[in-house]
Motif scaffolding. Sequence first.
Motif, mmCIF file in Angstrom:
data_model
loop_
_atom_site.group_PDB
_atom_site.id
_atom_site.type_symbol
_atom_site.label_atom_id
_atom_site.label_comp_id
_atom_site.label_asym_id
_atom_site.label_seq_id
_atom_site.Cartn_x
_atom_site.Cartn_y
_atom_site.Cartn_z
ATOM 1 N N LEU A 127 -5.772 -13.101 7.015
ATOM 2 C CA LEU A 127 -4.533 -12.344 7.226
ATOM 3 C C LEU A 127 -3.819 -12.207 5.890
ATOM 4 C CD1 LEU A 127 -2.440 -10.971 9.025
ATOM 5 C CD2 LEU A 127 -1.472 -13.233 9.508
ATOM 6 N N TYR A 128 -3.723 -10.974 5.398
ATOM 7 C CA TYR A 128 -3.066 -10.695 4.116
ATOM 8 C C TYR A 128 -1.677 -10.137 4.415
ATOM 9 C CZ TYR A 128 -2.568 -9.154 -0.739
ATOM 10 O OH TYR A 128 -2.134 -8.984 -2.030
ATOM 11 N N ILE A 129 -0.659 -10.922 4.092
ATOM 12 C CA ILE A 129 0.729 -10.533 4.363
ATOM 13 C C ILE A 129 1.392 -10.170 3.047
ATOM 14 C CG2 ILE A 129 2.945 -11.284 5.304
ATOM 15 C CD1 ILE A 129 1.404 -13.281 7.031
ATOM 16 N N SER A 130 1.835 -8.926 2.931
ATOM 17 C CA SER A 130 2.461 -8.445 1.707
ATOM 18 C C SER A 130 3.933 -8.150 1.962
ATOM 19 C CB SER A 130 1.754 -7.179 1.208
ATOM 20 O OG SER A 130 2.410 -6.679 0.057
ATOM 21 N N GLY A 131 4.779 -8.741 1.152
ATOM 22 C CA GLY A 131 6.208 -8.442 1.226
ATOM 23 C C GLY A 131 6.650 -7.472 0.158
ATOM 24 N N GLU A 132 5.709 -7.039 -0.689
ATOM 25 C CA GLU A 132 6.038 -6.141 -1.799
ATOM 26 C C GLU A 132 5.405 -4.763 -1.646
ATOM 27 O OE1 GLU A 132 4.586 -8.308 -5.131
ATOM 28 O OE2 GLU A 132 6.184 -9.811 -5.075
ATOM 29 N N GLU A 133 4.378 -4.646 -0.797
ATOM 30 C CA GLU A 133 3.688 -3.375 -0.602
ATOM 31 C C GLU A 133 3.604 -3.063 0.884
ATOM 32 O OE1 GLU A 133 0.492 -3.118 -4.259
ATOM 33 O OE2 GLU A 133 -0.075 -4.275 -2.496
ATOM 34 N N SER A 134 3.522 -1.788 1.200
ATOM 35 C CA SER A 134 3.276 -1.386 2.572
ATOM 36 C C SER A 134 1.789 -1.538 2.884
ATOM 37 C CB SER A 134 3.711 0.071 2.781
ATOM 38 O OG SER A 134 2.909 0.951 1.999
ATOM 39 N N VAL A 135 1.440 -1.432 4.151
ATOM 40 C CA VAL A 135 0.035 -1.575 4.532
ATOM 41 C C VAL A 135 -0.802 -0.438 3.944
ATOM 42 C CG1 VAL A 135 0.486 -2.917 6.606
ATOM 43 C CG2 VAL A 135 0.552 -0.414 6.721
ATOM 44 N N LYS A 136 -0.216 0.742 3.782
ATOM 45 C CA LYS A 136 -0.948 1.868 3.188
ATOM 46 C C LYS A 136 -1.218 1.616 1.704
ATOM 47 C CE LYS A 136 0.674 5.422 6.404
ATOM 48 N NZ LYS A 136 1.379 6.722 6.552
ATOM 49 N N GLN A 137 -0.245 1.047 0.995
ATOM 50 C CA GLN A 137 -0.457 0.722 -0.413
ATOM 51 C C GLN A 137 -1.529 -0.349 -0.575
ATOM 52 O OE1 GLN A 137 3.673 -0.255 -1.277
ATOM 53 N NE2 GLN A 137 3.839 1.511 -2.636
ATOM 54 N N TYR A 155 -0.775 -7.041 6.942
ATOM 55 C CA TYR A 155 0.525 -7.041 7.603
ATOM 56 C C TYR A 155 1.601 -6.999 6.527
ATOM 57 C CZ TYR A 155 4.135 -8.528 10.981
ATOM 58 O OH TYR A 155 5.241 -8.597 11.775
ATOM 59 N N SER A 156 2.580 -6.118 6.704
ATOM 60 C CA SER A 156 3.687 -5.999 5.751
ATOM 61 C C SER A 156 4.959 -6.492 6.420
ATOM 62 C CB SER A 156 3.841 -4.542 5.291
ATOM 63 O OG SER A 156 4.907 -4.433 4.375
ATOM 64 N N GLU A 157 5.449 -7.664 5.982
ATOM 65 C CA GLU A 157 6.624 -8.262 6.596
ATOM 66 C C GLU A 157 7.222 -9.289 5.660
ATOM 67 O OE1 GLU A 157 9.591 -8.613 8.423
ATOM 68 O OE2 GLU A 157 8.211 -7.495 9.739
ATOM 69 N N THR A 158 8.538 -9.475 5.758
ATOM 70 C CA THR A 158 9.222 -10.482 4.955
ATOM 71 C C THR A 158 9.977 -11.504 5.805
ATOM 72 O OG1 THR A 158 11.144 -9.006 4.746
ATOM 73 C CG2 THR A 158 9.481 -8.927 2.985
ATOM 74 N N ASP A 159 10.148 -11.242 7.096
ATOM 75 C CA ASP A 159 10.850 -12.159 7.989
ATOM 76 C C ASP A 159 9.900 -13.288 8.395
ATOM 77 O OD1 ASP A 159 12.206 -13.495 10.045
ATOM 78 O OD2 ASP A 159 13.284 -11.665 10.604
ATOM 79 N N MET A 160 10.281 -14.513 8.149
ATOM 80 C CA MET A 160 9.423 -15.655 8.430
ATOM 81 C C MET A 160 9.128 -15.799 9.914
ATOM 82 S SD MET A 160 7.802 -17.910 6.711
ATOM 83 C CE MET A 160 6.494 -18.657 7.668
ATOM 84 N N GLN A 181 8.717 -15.209 -2.899
ATOM 85 C CA GLN A 181 10.092 -14.831 -3.267
ATOM 86 C C GLN A 181 10.644 -13.694 -2.415
ATOM 87 O OE1 GLN A 181 8.018 -15.896 -5.652
ATOM 88 N NE2 GLN A 181 9.205 -17.537 -6.576
ATOM 89 N N THR A 182 9.788 -12.990 -1.671
ATOM 90 C CA THR A 182 10.254 -11.894 -0.819
ATOM 91 C C THR A 182 10.456 -12.321 0.626
ATOM 92 O OG1 THR A 182 7.989 -11.171 -0.326
ATOM 93 C CG2 THR A 182 9.049 -10.227 -2.272
ATOM 94 N N VAL A 183 9.973 -13.504 0.995
ATOM 95 C CA VAL A 183 10.049 -13.971 2.377
ATOM 96 C C VAL A 183 11.389 -14.670 2.607
ATOM 97 C CG1 VAL A 183 8.924 -15.417 4.116
ATOM 98 C CG2 VAL A 183 7.548 -14.222 2.406
ATOM 99 N N PHE A 184 11.942 -14.489 3.821
ATOM 100 C CA PHE A 184 13.227 -15.125 4.131
ATOM 101 C C PHE A 184 13.236 -15.608 5.576
ATOM 102 C CE2 PHE A 184 13.721 -10.823 5.653
ATOM 103 C CZ PHE A 184 14.486 -10.952 6.795
ATOM 104 N N GLN A 185 14.102 -16.577 5.826
ATOM 105 C CA GLN A 185 14.380 -17.039 7.179
ATOM 106 C C GLN A 185 15.774 -16.582 7.574
ATOM 107 O OE1 GLN A 185 13.786 -21.231 7.778
ATOM 108 N NE2 GLN A 185 11.655 -20.949 8.372
ATOM 109 N N SER A 186 15.883 -16.030 8.763
ATOM 110 C CA SER A 186 17.161 -15.453 9.189
ATOM 111 C C SER A 186 18.251 -16.506 9.344
ATOM 112 C CB SER A 186 16.964 -14.696 10.513
ATOM 113 O OG SER A 186 16.412 -15.557 11.499
ATOM 114 N N GLU A 187 17.882 -17.760 9.614
ATOM 115 C CA GLU A 187 18.888 -18.807 9.787
ATOM 116 C C GLU A 187 19.531 -19.217 8.470
ATOM 117 O OE1 GLU A 187 17.170 -22.062 11.792
ATOM 118 O OE2 GLU A 187 16.879 -21.005 13.679
#
Length: 462
Positions: A127-137, A155-160, A181-187
Amino acid sequence: MAKKKTKFICGSCGYESAKWMGKCPGCGEWNKMVEEVEIVKPGRRGAFANTEAVHFSGERQKAAPITSIATIQEPRIATDLVELNRVLGGGIVQGSLVLIGGDPGIGKSTLLLQVSSQLANKQKKVLYISGEESVKQTKLRSERLGVTSDNLFVYSETDMDYIGQAIKEVAPDLVIIDSIQTVFQSEVTSAPGSVSQVRECTAELMRIAKTNGIAIFIVGHVTKEGSIAGPRLLEHMVDTVLYFEGERHHTYRIVRAVKNRFGSTNEMGIFEMKENGLEEVENPSEIFLEERSQGASGSTVVASMEGTRPVLVEIQALISPTSFGTPRRMATGTDHNRISLLMAVLEKRVGMLLQNQDAYLKIAGGIKLDEPAIDLAIAVSIASSFRDKPTRQTDCLIGEVGLTGEVRRVSRIEQRVQEAAKLGFERIILPANNLGGWSVPKGIELVGVSTVAEALQYAIGG
């Protein structure tokens, strides 16, 4: 209703304080304290308010005698890159958390995408999760690298919270987070990339890795000083820390392990950047020596150990009369203070007048060396340039130099000599205390020396 509480956190070491301070008591750096708002929810108290006091397996762990604990070899997943496997200690350990950092554009994402493709082709879910690129990129980059497999999920997402849900749904063997550095937790109320966010997100990823036995790679940005951005606590939390080094405008890249709970911390892997991605360099010694000048003064070759691998590297020195009141001392690839130390030894013990000379030293090939065994080669390079006498092309020098001018014993001498013999070197100048007790390759002449002056007699004729 949740209560808001203000605290100050050091951006370098993660030290927390109730009030702002100019100098951090934890690391001693100035102006690193950043104000953050902490939300304390009712009914939760203490430092472990947001964690479960259970073992990673879901059950409470009980204290047990160390003799009753069964140990097994960590299961590893081998990639097709032998260089990367050696740096990791034999492959990717299941349930490990690996941090890889490097300059922008150096090739971190390219390397991890190639590794993802190799494992996916071995029927491993990635599972490759990118917070800097879209899935198309990410798809466009994978097509350029020839990466395609049904076992590679993007998968393109930054919400933990969503990232954790995606990991649960896919149940992969390997997860790549690009970047932490692009990932965050809402709490957590602070911005992504802050000390609190990086710490909390990494702690959550570590829990996921240990609980489910999933290997997780996280990409970390670096500061202008070259260290990984965020709190120092980040490097303490993970199992392995890798640095991806090299100049963006040159083709060679070096992966170096600075922390590894499952292998050596001094290993180094060398890659070459090409149009279709990174390719490993099987014999780096040939690369570092292929452009060595014939009959040039100030050039020597040393056999240095990088982890378990011996590497032959050219050391170049240039000594010229100074035009300033204070002579310059510059070095690329090693500590410049080492030049001053060895030049002082040459002045005091050999009688060379170097106090009015500028000294420039370079480790050819962009590699960085810091082990003591390169001292003798540096000293001979400086003397060769100063006296304008070249060394023999088939000479290799190994040894540590002390302040009294003695040449001291070094470790793993047999491996160093074998590597030199493999590349056609005929004479090895090494410490006299390293002679004997091991087999010498055919065609190799060993010259044992006890002092720097004796080494100069053999290398440049005095």
